[in-house]
Design a protein around this motif. Structure first.
Motif, PDB file in Angstrom:
ATOM      1  N   VAL A 231       3.173 -18.758  55.569  1.00  0.00           N
ATOM      2  CA  VAL A 231       3.238 -17.953  54.342  1.00  0.00           C
ATOM      3  C   VAL A 231       4.613 -17.283  54.234  1.00  0.00           C
ATOM      4  O   VAL A 231       5.400 -17.298  55.187  1.00  0.00           O
ATOM      5  CB  VAL A 231       2.166 -16.827  54.344  1.00  0.00           C
ATOM      6  N   ALA A 232       4.885 -16.724  53.081  1.00  0.00           N
ATOM      7  CA  ALA A 232       6.073 -15.892  52.891  1.00  0.00           C
ATOM      8  C   ALA A 232       5.641 -14.429  52.935  1.00  0.00           C
ATOM      9  O   ALA A 232       4.551 -14.089  52.482  1.00  0.00           O
ATOM     10  CB  ALA A 232       6.719 -16.201  51.544  1.00  0.00           C
ATOM     11  N   ILE A 233       6.507 -13.588  53.489  1.00  0.00           N
ATOM     12  CA  ILE A 233       6.188 -12.157  53.526  1.00  0.00           C
ATOM     13  C   ILE A 233       7.385 -11.372  53.008  1.00  0.00           C
ATOM     14  O   ILE A 233       8.518 -11.599  53.439  1.00  0.00           O
ATOM     15  CB  ILE A 233       5.826 -11.690  54.952  1.00  0.00           C
ATOM     16  N   ASP A 234       7.121 -10.479  52.060  1.00  0.00           N
ATOM     17  CA  ASP A 234       8.170  -9.594  51.563  1.00  0.00           C
ATOM     18  C   ASP A 234       7.893  -8.183  52.045  1.00  0.00           C
ATOM     19  O   ASP A 234       6.785  -7.651  51.873  1.00  0.00           O
ATOM     20  CB  ASP A 234       8.219  -9.610  50.022  1.00  0.00           C
ATOM     21  N   VAL A 235       8.915  -7.585  52.686  1.00  0.00           N
ATOM     22  CA  VAL A 235       8.801  -6.219  53.188  1.00  0.00           C
ATOM     23  C   VAL A 235       9.455  -5.280  52.176  1.00  0.00           C
ATOM     24  O   VAL A 235      10.542  -5.571  51.674  1.00  0.00           O
ATOM     25  CB  VAL A 235       9.486  -6.100  54.571  1.00  0.00           C
ATOM     26  N   ARG A 236       8.764  -4.177  51.876  1.00  0.00           N
ATOM     27  CA  ARG A 236       9.263  -3.227  50.861  1.00  0.00           C
ATOM     28  C   ARG A 236       9.925  -2.052  51.565  1.00  0.00           C
ATOM     29  O   ARG A 236       9.248  -1.245  52.224  1.00  0.00           O
ATOM     30  CB  ARG A 236       8.082  -2.764  50.002  1.00  0.00           C
ATOM     31  N   SER A 237      11.230  -1.933  51.458  1.00  0.00           N
ATOM     32  CA  SER A 237      11.953  -0.933  52.267  1.00  0.00           C
ATOM     33  C   SER A 237      11.577   0.503  51.892  1.00  0.00           C
ATOM     34  O   SER A 237      11.624   1.395  52.739  1.00  0.00           O
ATOM     35  CB  SER A 237      13.469  -1.147  52.136  1.00  0.00           C
ATOM     36  N   ALA A 238      11.174   0.704  50.638  1.00  0.00           N
ATOM     37  CA  ALA A 238      10.826   2.072  50.224  1.00  0.00           C
ATOM     38  C   ALA A 238       9.528   2.552  50.868  1.00  0.00           C
ATOM     39  O   ALA A 238       9.193   3.737  50.798  1.00  0.00           O
ATOM     40  CB  ALA A 238      10.704   2.140  48.697  1.00  0.00           C
ATOM     41  N   ALA A 239       8.809   1.629  51.494  1.00  0.00           N
ATOM     42  CA  ALA A 239       7.516   2.002  52.089  1.00  0.00           C
ATOM     43  C   ALA A 239       7.661   2.814  53.369  1.00  0.00           C
ATOM     44  O   ALA A 239       6.723   3.483  53.796  1.00  0.00           O
ATOM     45  CB  ALA A 239       6.707   0.735  52.380  1.00  0.00           C
ATOM     46  N   PHE A 240       8.841   2.771  53.979  1.00  0.00           N
ATOM     47  CA  PHE A 240       9.006   3.431  55.277  1.00  0.00           C
ATOM     48  C   PHE A 240       9.412   4.880  55.111  1.00  0.00           C
ATOM     49  O   PHE A 240      10.371   5.184  54.389  1.00  0.00           O
ATOM     50  CB  PHE A 240      10.061   2.714  56.128  1.00  0.00           C
ATOM     51  N   GLU A 241       8.694   5.733  55.769  1.00  0.00           N
ATOM     52  CA  GLU A 241       9.107   7.128  55.828  1.00  0.00           C
ATOM     53  C   GLU A 241      10.141   7.225  56.953  1.00  0.00           C
ATOM     54  O   GLU A 241       9.862   6.812  58.093  1.00  0.00           O
ATOM     55  CB  GLU A 241       7.884   7.986  56.169  1.00  0.00           C
ATOM     56  N   ILE A 242      11.328   7.694  56.629  1.00  0.00           N
ATOM     57  CA  ILE A 242      12.363   7.784  57.665  1.00  0.00           C
ATOM     58  C   ILE A 242      12.180   9.095  58.415  1.00  0.00           C
ATOM     59  O   ILE A 242      12.310  10.162  57.809  1.00  0.00           O
ATOM     60  CB  ILE A 242      13.766   7.744  57.035  1.00  0.00           C
ATOM     61  N   PRO A 243      11.877   9.034  59.716  1.00  0.00           N
ATOM     62  CA  PRO A 243      11.661  10.283  60.442  1.00  0.00           C
ATOM     63  C   PRO A 243      12.958  11.095  60.522  1.00  0.00           C
ATOM     64  O   PRO A 243      14.048  10.515  60.619  1.00  0.00           O
ATOM     65  CB  PRO A 243      11.203   9.820  61.833  1.00  0.00           C
ATOM     66  N   GLU A 244      12.821  12.404  60.466  1.00  0.00           N
ATOM     67  CA  GLU A 244      13.967  13.313  60.424  1.00  0.00           C
ATOM     68  C   GLU A 244      15.019  13.002  61.492  1.00  0.00           C
ATOM     69  O   GLU A 244      16.208  12.889  61.181  1.00  0.00           O
ATOM     70  CB  GLU A 244      13.466  14.758  60.542  1.00  0.00           C
ATOM     71  N   PRO A 245      14.620  12.786  62.768  1.00  0.00           N
ATOM     72  CA  PRO A 245      15.661  12.562  63.791  1.00  0.00           C
ATOM     73  C   PRO A 245      16.459  11.273  63.570  1.00  0.00           C
ATOM     74  O   PRO A 245      17.606  11.183  64.005  1.00  0.00           O
ATOM     75  CB  PRO A 245      14.882  12.509  65.113  1.00  0.00           C
ATOM     76  N   LEU A 246      15.873  10.296  62.873  1.00  0.00           N
ATOM     77  CA  LEU A 246      16.633   9.063  62.605  1.00  0.00           C
ATOM     78  C   LEU A 246      17.779   9.328  61.632  1.00  0.00           C
ATOM     79  O   LEU A 246      18.817   8.676  61.696  1.00  0.00           O
ATOM     80  CB  LEU A 246      15.717   7.965  62.053  1.00  0.00           C
ATOM     81  N   HIS A 247      17.563  10.284  60.725  1.00  0.00           N
ATOM     82  CA  HIS A 247      18.656  10.680  59.835  1.00  0.00           C
ATOM     83  C   HIS A 247      19.814  11.256  60.639  1.00  0.00           C
ATOM     84  O   HIS A 247      20.977  10.978  60.359  1.00  0.00           O
ATOM     85  CB  HIS A 247      18.173  11.728  58.811  1.00  0.00           C
ATOM     86  N   ALA A 248      19.473  12.030  61.659  1.00  0.00           N
ATOM     87  CA  ALA A 248      20.511  12.630  62.511  1.00  0.00           C
ATOM     88  C   ALA A 248      21.290  11.556  63.255  1.00  0.00           C
ATOM     89  O   ALA A 248      22.525  11.614  63.363  1.00  0.00           O
ATOM     90  CB  ALA A 248      19.877  13.619  63.495  1.00  0.00           C
TER      91      ALA A 248
END
Lengths: 310, 310
Positions: A231-248
């Motif tokens: 099958v084909a799978i499309d991942v939606r990037s807006a679905a991920f909550e970016i945890p605060e420390p990853l922003h750092a």
């Protein structure tokens, strides 16, 4: 310098380690004989194995022995989790440099036993030998209470979903690789993953059509499902909550936090596909369609998709 | 120089190796998913694990990849044999130097599969990773058709008996260690042990009270039975038939052939204790009495008793 592995010797070390391994009721014969004997009332056994090598999978200056023990157990328990099962037994084989401190090895065993206890698994046997660097080889046995959830069952129209932390461990690894020790939350996530052990059996009970654990990278594991299922799978990037420390981490290193989430492994989160509603704790992150390959937001993705072993 | 492991990559290598692993009827899910699923109709599983490290357990200039495969499988199948059982499933985890030739690895897999086929066992899974030297970690699953024969059941009055070749592999190792390649029979015995796979279940059916396989050395393994059973065991040196090629090794190296038999391992012969008559193929080599420790011809033995891992 404390007592070394060579000081204590093979049999002294085995005695010291097996003290740390309590045996569940299903274990008829535990460590100490040629083999162990385990009751398997379900009429089947789900089995997997993994190997970790010092310098390749971990550095002793980055992680403690107890962390290596937790991680070695976790990645194996997670393989059973990804079938929708629960592990009941583990073997632990160790290659050890003769000059390694015994305390490091007993810490490893303690961490391994603690992680196993999270799902009620027993450490039923293993092997100890000398090696130029630490090698940790684990095998795991478990059981499923319904048909195992394979990689190959995803169908067009299914929803791709994620359970557990994703990108945290990869963020921690990025931090350590640059010589830093914080954000502590991410470094700790790399040192000791926290796989969502309840989510695998839960997904199986909820009718998941396919499942895999994210050990090498989210997109490469998604690719395994797509390929095995045809099958084909499309991942939606807006679905991920970016945890605060990853922003750092992103701010400090110039990396895109989303890149870390999409290409990162080591958290042992679960990916599964569902034809209907998602169980609690699962987040929709994409869709399954006819075709082949993995896309992100409908387009090919050219960032890193996962860890390469060679 | 042929294609290397790094040229082919992890997934190409896995595909190439799993082609060599045919799956028995008991295997519901074989290699390729997060875990395998195996039917265990007997309601139990007998499990063990072992690790071999290049430079410690084998040298690539002394043994071919196929030999390492045979030996890695044999020593694990032998652990199930020593419980009186038969193995049905194996996992194979490999640490491989990136510059290793793929042909060496496929030879290993072929040898491993051939040895597994001797008892009808399937290779159901495993792992591949890079490592500075070859590491082979195996786990094995099997079943017994009666209670497992442990190390701890020997009783005063029992006869200690041996099944299978003993001292051959150690003779071969002594020869290789001195830079020779003959007597060929012994070198071949070291390269590919021939464990007496029928003898374990046979001994269990005949009422063996204890059993162990000789991997490290005959006297040290006898010592494990004596200690676990809380008995004394006397080994009778005249009981051993010295194979002709061992005389040749003795003549060439100045070693006593009996020393090689008593201290040698790697043949994966079986030692068991019997309260009555011995089954066919077993040779009486000693007696069990009240007390503790192991003696040879009634006296303490000061030669080498077995391989030390550190």
């Amino acid at each position: 310098m404390g007592q070394t592995v060579a000081d204590l010797g093979e049999f002294g070390l085995i005695a010291l380690l097996t003290q740390r391994f309590s045996q569940g009721e299903h274990v008829v014969v535990g460590p100490g004989d040629d083999a162990a004997l385990v009751r398997t009332r379900q009429g089947h056994v789900v089995a997997s194995a993994d190997m970790m090598v010092e310098g390749r999978h971990f550095r002793r200056d980055w992680v403690a022995g107890s962390d290596v023990g937790h991680r070695a157990a976790a990645q194996n328990l997670s393989d059973i989790n990804a079938m929708g099962g629960v592990a009941h037994s583990l073997t632990l084989s160790l290659g050890l440099p003769p000059d390694l401190e015994v305390a490091w090895v007993t810490d490893l065993a303690t961490g391994f036993a603690e992680e196993a206890a999270l799902v009620g698994a027993s450490v039923i046997g293993g092997d100890i030998t000398s090696a130029p660097q630490v090698v940790v080889a684990v095998s795991v046995l478990g059981a499923v209470s319904q048909a195992p959830v394979l990689r190959s069952g995803a169908r067009p129209g299914d929803t791709l979903a994620l359970a557990g932390r994703q990108g945290w461990a990869a963020g921690g690894l990025a931090v350590l690789g640059r010589g830093f020790r914080s954000p502590r939350l991410l470094v700790d996530a790399y040192r000791r993953p926290e796989p969502p052990y309840a989510a695998g059996p839960q997904a199986a009970a909820a009718g998941a059509t396919s499942m895999i654990d994210v050990s090498d990278g989210l997109l490469s594991e998604t690719g395994h499902i797509a390929q095995a299922s045809g099958v084909a799978i499309d991942v939606r990037s807006a679905a991920f909550e970016i945890p605060e420390p990853l922003h750092a981490v992103a701010a400090a290193t110039g990396a895109d936090p989303l890149t870390i989430i999409l290409g990162g492994g080591d958290d042992h989160s679960l990916l599964a596909t569902f034809p209907g509603d998602l169980p609690e704790g699962w987040t929709a992150i994409g869709t399954v369609a006819e075709g082949e390959g993995v896309t992100v937001d409908g387009a090919p993705y050219d960032g890193p998709t996962g860890w390469r072993h060679f």
